[in-house]
Write a protein that holds these residues in place. Structure first.
Motif, PDB file in Angstrom:
ATOM      1  N   ASP A 226      13.219 107.075  58.472  1.00 29.74           N
ATOM      2  CA  ASP A 226      13.412 105.811  57.652  1.00 29.74           C
ATOM      3  C   ASP A 226      11.613 106.627  57.046  1.00 29.74           C
ATOM      4  OD1 ASP A 226      11.558 102.915  57.198  1.00 29.74           O
ATOM      5  OD2 ASP A 226       9.749 103.706  58.537  1.00 29.74           O
ATOM      6  N   LEU A 227      10.757 107.841  57.042  1.00 28.93           N
ATOM      7  CA  LEU A 227      10.186 108.478  56.090  1.00 28.93           C
ATOM      8  C   LEU A 227      10.887 108.859  55.105  1.00 28.93           C
ATOM      9  CD1 LEU A 227       7.726 110.044  59.418  1.00 28.93           C
ATOM     10  CD2 LEU A 227       7.730 107.427  57.795  1.00 28.93           C
ATOM     11  N   VAL A 228      12.220 109.224  55.319  1.00 26.52           N
ATOM     12  CA  VAL A 228      12.674 110.063  54.097  1.00 26.52           C
ATOM     13  C   VAL A 228      13.449 108.634  53.326  1.00 26.52           C
ATOM     14  CG1 VAL A 228      14.714 111.914  53.938  1.00 26.52           C
ATOM     15  CG2 VAL A 228      13.789 111.936  55.733  1.00 26.52           C
ATOM     16  N   LYS A 229      13.800 107.938  53.887  1.00 24.86           N
ATOM     17  CA  LYS A 229      13.820 106.699  53.045  1.00 24.86           C
ATOM     18  C   LYS A 229      12.791 106.309  52.155  1.00 24.86           C
ATOM     19  CE  LYS A 229      15.738 103.629  55.097  1.00 24.86           C
ATOM     20  NZ  LYS A 229      16.442 101.923  55.734  1.00 24.86           N
ATOM     21  N   ARG A 230      11.410 106.103  52.721  1.00 33.10           N
ATOM     22  CA  ARG A 230      10.432 106.036  52.599  1.00 33.10           C
ATOM     23  C   ARG A 230       9.622 106.683  50.710  1.00 33.10           C
ATOM     24  NH1 ARG A 230       7.435 101.472  53.682  1.00 33.10           N
ATOM     25  NH2 ARG A 230       9.272 100.905  56.174  1.00 33.10           N
ATOM     26  N   ALA A 231      10.188 107.717  51.224  1.00 30.04           N
ATOM     27  CA  ALA A 231       9.757 109.101  50.327  1.00 30.04           C
ATOM     28  C   ALA A 231      10.843 109.387  48.938  1.00 30.04           C
ATOM     29  CB  ALA A 231       9.648 110.282  50.731  1.00 30.04           C
ATOM     30  N   GLY A 232      12.095 108.371  48.982  1.00 26.71           N
ATOM     31  CA  GLY A 232      12.580 108.233  47.652  1.00 26.71           C
ATOM     32  C   GLY A 232      14.249 109.404  47.876  1.00 26.71           C
ATOM     33  N   GLY A 233      14.312 109.967  49.370  1.00 25.64           N
ATOM     34  CA  GLY A 233      15.508 109.997  49.896  1.00 25.64           C
ATOM     35  C   GLY A 233      16.245 109.470  50.602  1.00 25.64           C
ATOM     36  N   GLU A 234      17.691 110.324  50.776  1.00 24.92           N
ATOM     37  CA  GLU A 234      18.751 109.698  51.341  1.00 24.92           C
ATOM     38  C   GLU A 234      19.342 110.386  52.606  1.00 24.92           C
ATOM     39  OE1 GLU A 234      23.569 109.149  49.956  1.00 24.92           O
ATOM     40  OE2 GLU A 234      22.430 110.388  49.083  1.00 24.92           O
ATOM     41  N   VAL A 235      19.127 109.297  53.350  1.00 21.32           N
ATOM     42  CA  VAL A 235      19.793 109.697  54.538  1.00 21.32           C
ATOM     43  C   VAL A 235      21.309 110.812  54.849  1.00 21.32           C
ATOM     44  CG1 VAL A 235      18.918 110.061  57.517  1.00 21.32           C
ATOM     45  CG2 VAL A 235      17.335 109.675  55.912  1.00 21.32           C
ATOM     46  N   VAL A 236      21.920 111.570  55.208  1.00 19.51           N
ATOM     47  CA  VAL A 236      23.162 112.065  55.090  1.00 19.51           C
ATOM     48  C   VAL A 236      23.187 112.468  56.459  1.00 19.51           C
ATOM     49  CG1 VAL A 236      23.553 112.442  52.703  1.00 19.51           C
ATOM     50  CG2 VAL A 236      22.827 114.657  54.143  1.00 19.51           C
ATOM     51  N   GLY A 237      24.972 112.156  56.540  1.00 19.43           N
ATOM     52  CA  GLY A 237      25.474 113.777  58.076  1.00 19.43           C
ATOM     53  C   GLY A 237      25.573 112.723  58.794  1.00 19.43           C
ATOM     54  N   ALA A 238      24.976 111.551  59.311  1.00 20.21           N
ATOM     55  CA  ALA A 238      24.857 110.751  60.465  1.00 20.21           C
ATOM     56  C   ALA A 238      25.657 109.031  60.286  1.00 20.21           C
ATOM     57  CB  ALA A 238      23.067 109.913  60.346  1.00 20.21           C
ATOM     58  N   SER A 239      26.454 108.837  61.208  1.00 22.27           N
ATOM     59  CA  SER A 239      26.678 107.457  61.859  1.00 22.27           C
ATOM     60  C   SER A 239      25.771 106.183  61.190  1.00 22.27           C
ATOM     61  CB  SER A 239      27.346 107.189  62.650  1.00 22.27           C
ATOM     62  OG  SER A 239      27.492 105.896  63.235  1.00 22.27           O
ATOM     63  N   PRO A 240      26.235 105.671  60.347  1.00 23.83           N
ATOM     64  CA  PRO A 240      24.898 104.244  60.129  1.00 23.83           C
ATOM     65  C   PRO A 240      24.229 102.961  61.556  1.00 23.83           C
ATOM     66  CG  PRO A 240      27.397 104.063  59.136  1.00 23.83           C
ATOM     67  CD  PRO A 240      26.892 105.002  59.602  1.00 23.83           C
ATOM     68  N   SER A 241      25.669 103.557  62.603  1.00 25.24           N
ATOM     69  CA  SER A 241      25.708 102.418  63.718  1.00 25.24           C
ATOM     70  C   SER A 241      25.275 103.149  65.096  1.00 25.24           C
ATOM     71  CB  SER A 241      27.237 101.738  63.889  1.00 25.24           C
ATOM     72  OG  SER A 241      28.026 103.349  64.123  1.00 25.24           O
ATOM     73  N   SER A 242      24.552 104.108  64.206  1.00 21.33           N
ATOM     74  CA  SER A 242      24.172 104.827  66.314  1.00 21.33           C
ATOM     75  C   SER A 242      22.627 105.732  65.380  1.00 21.33           C
ATOM     76  CB  SER A 242      25.369 105.597  66.932  1.00 21.33           C
ATOM     77  OG  SER A 242      24.175 105.931  67.921  1.00 21.33           O
ATOM     78  N   LEU A 243      22.095 105.361  65.944  1.00 19.76           N
ATOM     79  CA  LEU A 243      20.480 105.762  65.698  1.00 19.76           C
ATOM     80  C   LEU A 243      20.491 107.498  65.995  1.00 19.76           C
ATOM     81  CD1 LEU A 243      17.764 104.070  67.691  1.00 19.76           C
ATOM     82  CD2 LEU A 243      18.220 103.952  64.495  1.00 19.76           C
TER      83      LEU A 243
END
Length: 276
Positions: free
Chosen positions: A175-192
């Motif tokens: 969430d912090l990465v998104k708020r700072a303008g980044g894109e989170v990659v390499g992870a499943s969108p359906s599981s934390l």
């Protein structure tokens, strides 16, 4: 004498009302304890210190009740709480025993920044501490930003024993990465949290890697270093351009806490280096 009697009864009524507003409270995580400290609330039980996180000095002499890994039930019950506050992710550790002892329990959601804000507002209303709550919220306020090119960020949580998990955009750090303008990659969108996929990580080829040590930071960092000497990690853009960062509590953690502004500003600085 009649007037004095009325004054005495009025004082007794006010004392009773204050007592009702401030029950005997136990906080079971450092993050929750820190919120209560800022709200200037009395606690009868607080978690034990760990090597990474310390309880606020305000509660130095308050009964220690362990943590979710090792709950000190004797101390917790001796504190005679009316209500025990737990993290929403840890309710199973406490629920059965507290119900058996007829002790109230309230779970607070600290999964991300927004839920932290909601929890602080709730406690401010609950205990008539709105002024203190608003002051605290102003101190941890962060401003969401947008970027034309979003740096790609891989977030890993290391575990004792050398294994690690990938964190998605719905986690606290994501969430912090998104708020700072980044894109989170390499992870499943359906599981934390998911087991790392070498193929997915190689395909994502992140600009930045954040490696979080949940516990035993020296051992976890050593395991990360060993792993990142191997394929596909040693070929990642973030590794080649030296944008790999190891983070630990209390500034960084799997769930939100009052160091959120410091953590966010640090993440933002890392992304600023990419977005030049």
């Amino acid at each position: 004498m009649a007037v004095l009697g009325l004054v005495y009864l009025s004082q007794q009524k006010q004392s009773s009302q204050t007592s009702e507003k401030q029950p005997r409270i136990v906080a079971t995580t450092v993050a929750i304890t820190e919120v209560f400290a800022h709200l200037n609330m009395k606690l009868v039980g607080v978690p034990s210190d760990s090597s990474l996180q310390k309880v606020p000095n305000k509660y130095h002499n308050v009964t220690r009740v362990g943590n979710h890994v090792s709950i000190n039930w004797d101390n917790l019950l001796t504190a005679k709480p009316d209500i025990v506050y737990v993290d929403s992710e840890l309710t199973d550790e406490y629920q059965g025993k507290l119900k058996e002892q007829k002790i109230g329990m309230k779970s607070l959601n600290f999964q991300n920044y927004e839920s932290l804000v909601k929890s602080i507002k709730y406690l401010g209303r609950k205990y008539d501490k709105q002024k203190e709550a608003q002051k605290l919220l102003s101190q941890i306020k962060i401003k969401k930003i947008s970027r034309v090119q979003k740096p790609k960020v891989l977030i890993l949580m290391g575990m004792p024993g050398g294994s690690f998990l990938v964190m998605n955009s719905k986690t606290y750090l994501g969430d912090l990465v998104k708020r700072a303008g980044g894109e989170v990659v390499g992870a499943s969108p359906s599981s934390l949290y998911t087991t790392a996929s070498s193929e997915a990580i190689a395909k994502a080829n992140p600009d930045v890697v954040i490696r979080l040590a949940h516990a035993m930071p020296k051992q976890v960092k050593a395991a990360f270093i060993t792993t990142f000497k191997q394929s596909p990690y040693n070929n990642l853009k973030a590794v080649k351009e030296k944008h790999v960062y190891d983070v630990v509590a209390p500034k960084f953690s799997p769930t939100a806490n009052l160091k959120v502004k410091q953590a966010y500003n640090q993440v933002k600085r890392w992304l600023d280096q990419i977005d030049k």
